[in-house]
Structures are given as C-alpha cells and as structure tokens.
Design a protein around this motif. Structure first.
Motif, mmCIF file in Angstrom:
data_model
loop_
_atom_site.group_PDB
_atom_site.id
_atom_site.type_symbol
_atom_site.label_atom_id
_atom_site.label_comp_id
_atom_site.label_asym_id
_atom_site.label_seq_id
_atom_site.Cartn_x
_atom_site.Cartn_y
_atom_site.Cartn_z
ATOM 1 N N VAL A 91 -4.935 -1.135 6.185
ATOM 2 C CA VAL A 91 -4.886 0.268 5.789
ATOM 3 C C VAL A 91 -6.253 0.671 5.260
ATOM 4 O O VAL A 91 -6.889 -0.060 4.505
ATOM 5 C CB VAL A 91 -3.807 0.509 4.707
ATOM 6 C CG1 VAL A 91 -3.856 1.925 4.188
ATOM 7 C CG2 VAL A 91 -2.426 0.204 5.251
ATOM 8 N N GLY B 242 -5.852 5.135 0.777
ATOM 9 C CA GLY B 242 -4.562 4.882 0.152
ATOM 10 C C GLY B 242 -4.696 4.153 -1.184
ATOM 11 O O GLY B 242 -5.791 3.861 -1.660
ATOM 12 N N PHE C 219 0.829 -1.203 0.000
ATOM 13 C CA PHE C 219 0.000 0.000 0.000
ATOM 14 C C PHE C 219 0.859 1.246 0.000
ATOM 15 O O PHE C 219 1.978 1.245 0.525
ATOM 16 C CB PHE C 219 -0.899 0.036 1.243
ATOM 17 C CG PHE C 219 -2.285 -0.440 1.005
ATOM 18 C CD1 PHE C 219 -3.286 0.444 0.652
ATOM 19 C CD2 PHE C 219 -2.589 -1.782 1.131
ATOM 20 C CE1 PHE C 219 -4.575 -0.007 0.425
ATOM 21 C CE2 PHE C 219 -3.866 -2.233 0.920
ATOM 22 C CZ PHE C 219 -4.864 -1.350 0.563
ATOM 23 N N GLY D 66 0.205 5.309 1.070
ATOM 24 C CA GLY D 66 -0.705 6.291 1.645
ATOM 25 C C GLY D 66 -1.820 5.641 2.448
ATOM 26 O O GLY D 66 -1.830 4.442 2.678
ATOM 27 N N GLY D 67 -2.744 6.458 2.896
ATOM 28 C CA GLY D 67 -3.871 5.959 3.666
ATOM 29 C C GLY D 67 -3.620 6.092 5.161
ATOM 30 O O GLY D 67 -2.694 6.761 5.618
ATOM 31 N N THR D 68 -4.479 5.431 5.932
ATOM 32 C CA THR D 68 -4.418 5.485 7.387
ATOM 33 C C THR D 68 -4.328 4.071 7.938
ATOM 34 O O THR D 68 -5.056 3.183 7.508
ATOM 35 C CB THR D 68 -5.695 6.167 7.948
ATOM 36 O OG1 THR D 68 -5.846 7.436 7.327
ATOM 37 C CG2 THR D 68 -5.598 6.350 9.447
#
Length: 170
Positions: free
Chosen positions: A93, A96, A69, A71-73
């Motif tokens: 995640v 993203g 992955f 990006g993202g959280t």
C-alpha cells in the motif's frame, strides 16, 4: 516455674491485635485510594486489551509478513485501498495509515500511564516494592493484567475493610 502461654494471644491495647503493636496506615484517605483503584482498574483493562492487540499484530507481521493498513492506494493495482492486511515487503500500500505502527505507539504510551496508575495505587497502599514490580508486569505479559487487577482489587478492598481507621489522616 514457667507459666504456660494461652493458645489465643490477647488483643494489644491499641486494638490492632498485632504483636508488634504497629497500626496499618495508608498513604491517603479512603476516597483517594478508591479513586486510584478505579484509575488502575480502567488502565489495567485498556493496557491488557492493547497488549493482546499488539500480540496479534506482531504475529501478523512476523508470522505472515503482513501489516494492517487503513486507506491509501494498492501498490500493484493502483485502486484505492480500504482497510485490511497487506504485504510488508515489498510495500503493498502506498500512503494510508499503518495501523500496525499506531497500535505499537498507543500501547507504549498507554503502558506509561498504566505505570503511573500502578505507582499511585502502590504508594497510597504503602505496599512492599515487590508488589509494584508485579503490577508493572501486568502491562507486558499477555493476559496478566486481567488476573493481577482482579487479585489486587480484592486485596485493596479487603485491606480497606479490615483497617477502617488506617486511612484517616487527621
């Protein structure tokens, strides 16, 4: 009385030296063939590299249960996620870009363009259908595209050098 045949067959009147008297003809000019060869070479290396990346991604996904992955959280901590592997199930995640899926898509479309380059080279060289199949397998068997490209590149160069009149159209 039977006359003995010479050990070396004489050249045919058309200068080809082939007993059938057929001349080797290409489907295009030398410039077109060299252009198709360059296009094929670039696509062979790109598709082969993407296939190796795809194999690594599939090993990570099915062997270790991880996606790549960007990006993202982070689903557990809530902190921003940069770039790296995360759990596939449950999702590690949120948001993203799933780079694993992007590799699948890019390789698929690149293989389509690779097949077009195969067909272009094959049709200009007027090779048998079996060679087209071998060229096409280069994009689905890991490492094969590198070996096939080297072999066919040398073969095209040798055929162009051995038959300088074959590509003249007019």
């Amino acid at each position: 009385m039977i006359e003995p045949k010479p050990a070396v067959q004489p050249q045919q009147p058309n200068g080809t030296g082939s007993p059938s008297g057929k001349k080797r003809r290409f489907g295009g000019t030398e410039a077109q063939i060299r252009s198709a060869l360059k296009f094929y070479k670039v696509l062979a290396y790109l598709t082969g590299s993407m296939l190796l990346l795809l194999c690594a991604e599939l090993i990570a996904r099915y062997g270790f249960g991880h996606y790549l992955f960007a990006g993202g959280t982070n689903a557990v901590t809530g902190k921003p996620f940069g770039f790296g592997f995360t759990d596939a199930e449950p999702p590690g995640v949120i948001g993203g870009v799933n780079v694993s899926v992007a590799v699948l898509i890019v390789h698929g479309w690149m293989y389509v363009v690779y097949l077009i380059s195969n067909f272009r080279l094959w049709s200009l060289m007027r090779w048998p259908f079996a060679k087209l199949i071998i060229l096409a397998l280069g994009g689905v068997v890991p490492f094969l595209s590198f070996f096939v490209e080297k072999k066919f590149h040398a073969q095209v160069e040798a055929e162009l050098a051995a038959n300088p009149q074959a590509s003249q159209r007019y």
